[in-house]
Scaffold this motif. Sequence first.
Motif, short mmCIF file in Angstrom:
data_model
loop_
_atom_site.label_atom_id
_atom_site.label_comp_id
_atom_site.label_asym_id
_atom_site.label_seq_id
_atom_site.Cartn_x
_atom_site.Cartn_y
_atom_site.Cartn_z
N GLY A 106 0.83 -1.20 0.00
CA GLY A 106 0.00 0.00 0.00
C GLY A 106 0.86 1.24 0.00
O GLY A 106 2.03 1.22 0.40
N GLU A 107 0.27 2.33 -0.45
CA GLU A 107 0.99 3.61 -0.53
C GLU A 107 -0.01 4.75 -0.43
O GLU A 107 -1.13 4.66 -0.93
N ALA A 108 0.41 5.82 0.23
CA ALA A 108 -0.42 7.02 0.31
C ALA A 108 0.50 8.22 0.41
O ALA A 108 1.57 8.16 1.01
N SER A 109 0.09 9.33 -0.21
CA SER A 109 0.92 10.54 -0.15
C SER A 109 0.06 11.78 -0.30
O SER A 109 -1.05 11.73 -0.85
N TYR A 110 0.61 12.87 0.21
CA TYR A 110 -0.04 14.18 0.10
C TYR A 110 1.03 15.21 -0.23
O TYR A 110 2.13 15.19 0.33
N GLN A 111 0.72 16.11 -1.18
CA GLN A 111 1.63 17.20 -1.54
C GLN A 111 0.88 18.52 -1.52
O GLN A 111 -0.27 18.60 -1.99
N ASN A 112 1.53 19.54 -1.01
CA ASN A 112 1.01 20.90 -1.02
C ASN A 112 2.07 21.76 -1.68
O ASN A 112 3.12 22.04 -1.09
N LEU A 113 1.81 22.18 -2.92
CA LEU A 113 2.82 22.85 -3.73
C LEU A 113 2.38 24.24 -4.14
O LEU A 113 1.18 24.52 -4.27
N LYS A 114 3.36 25.08 -4.36
CA LYS A 114 3.13 26.38 -4.98
C LYS A 114 3.92 26.39 -6.28
O LYS A 114 5.15 26.41 -6.27
N LYS A 115 3.20 26.35 -7.39
CA LYS A 115 3.84 26.34 -8.70
C LYS A 115 4.18 27.77 -9.09
O LYS A 115 3.32 28.65 -9.13
N ARG A 116 5.45 28.00 -9.40
CA ARG A 116 5.91 29.34 -9.75
C ARG A 116 5.26 29.82 -11.04
O ARG A 116 4.75 29.01 -11.83
#
Length: 510
Positions: A106-116
């Motif tokens: 199993g795998e889980a991920s979260y990303q919070n990004l600011k794209k330039r």
Amino acid sequence: MMFNLKSSLLLMAAVPTSLFVKAQDSTRIFTKINNQYSIERNFRSQFYYNPANKPDYSSSSFSEFSIGYHDDHRKVYREQLGAGDKGLSVSASSFLKLNTNRSVWGEASYQNLKKRPFRWNENLDYERIAPYITADSLGGTLNVERYFFAGGLSQKINRWTLGGEVSYLAQLGYRSRDPRLKSTTSDLSVNSGVNYKVFREYEVGVFGTVNKYTQNSSLTFQSVLGKPFVYQMTGLGNSNYFFSGGVNPSQTFEEFGYKGGIQISNKQGKDFYLKASAGRSNNTKSHKDKGSNTSFEISELENKNFELEGAKFLTLKEKHRIGLSANYKAVVRTGSEFGYSVNTSATEQIFKRQAYRSENFMSSVKVLYQYSQDDFTVSASPFFGYEEIKERNLYPNSGQKFEYSYLGITADYRQSINSDQMISFRPYFSKRTVNKSINALSMTASKEINEWILHDYQFQASDITTFGASLRYDIKLEKLPAFFVCAEYRTQKIQEKNNNFAGASLGITF
């Protein structure tokens, strides 16, 4: 479907925690980490696309939970992809060997990004939907949240091995100033495979994937001083004049795809494997303006792909391991446009025509050499590649072509300090050389669009040299899981300027 951050983090934390009591411990951290991040397993990663190959993915269970931050700052870039991004990521993954015949993962991920800042693109997943993007000359910084979940099971039954995996990726992109973009995506994939042992350790297998993708994007403007013109692009700077402009437009992309393949292998791919696969998908774009109750299909993108890969591995004097892998991949994309008329009391579709085509052919060869001792492992993996890209638009006639050569090498050195500590160092180098570039682009009536398209061509016609390295330190404390810290730096030279990436992560393994 979007989940809030708190719920996502709780779920990701639960994945490895639920396996903690069953995960196998090692009195020597070097042995455990060397298996968990196997160099050879990574070298043949495409072999495990078939989930029926997963029972022998590892001889022991392992899990990881990590938090990371990165900053990717680009000085030279494609304007529709932006000047890089920065942000936080949280991930968890587990592989559990229940017994010799059954495994789950199993795998889980979260990303919070600011794209330039980027321009000429008001959608997510550019590479997937191009050239049928919505674009304007203003653009800006974009906030993006990504949620990913996956899980699978494999089971051996006599001569048969069955495997299945489900994965889901959701994204939310938004901008709080004009043009105010809001875009959500949903990407669901179901993958399954069956292997049959035909003789001794020789296996043949078949596998297949179905995929459903949706993207909903909308643009709004609140400024009373005016707004940029919004284009519905059709490729190489051209646009659909009938649907461009509009009032606070929204678009929906719907895609359904499938892929199937066959393979033959010996000793679970540790001796050799051959794999071939082919797939197809169809992505339709619909457009609607604010206040309108009618949605119009305005373009269709068909994607066909074929891939062939083979690898052979040898062991020399027990401590020396050699691998050779060759890969060929072809992707052909055909775009169709829909034409409408308003000569009657209602808008009617009057034609559908193929107007865009892109072809991408790539072949590569890579070699692995690994030398292992009880307290250290060193490896080197040089690679070579050739790629040809053709892109053409028919109305008006316009096109471009690129031919690239690739070469590079990745090294890996892992050293045990003592039974509870180790370090890993991974330097890498690659170079893209442009062998040929052809500009047959037609200019449009817009000066700004012409400048963008020429800038994009010049980027694709530029050599790229990349240097990078990562350093990781693992330590096992008494009565606690092992934890690690990792740092990575990469610099990319394009047109005499450098694009720089830096990242760091902290996590636990067990």
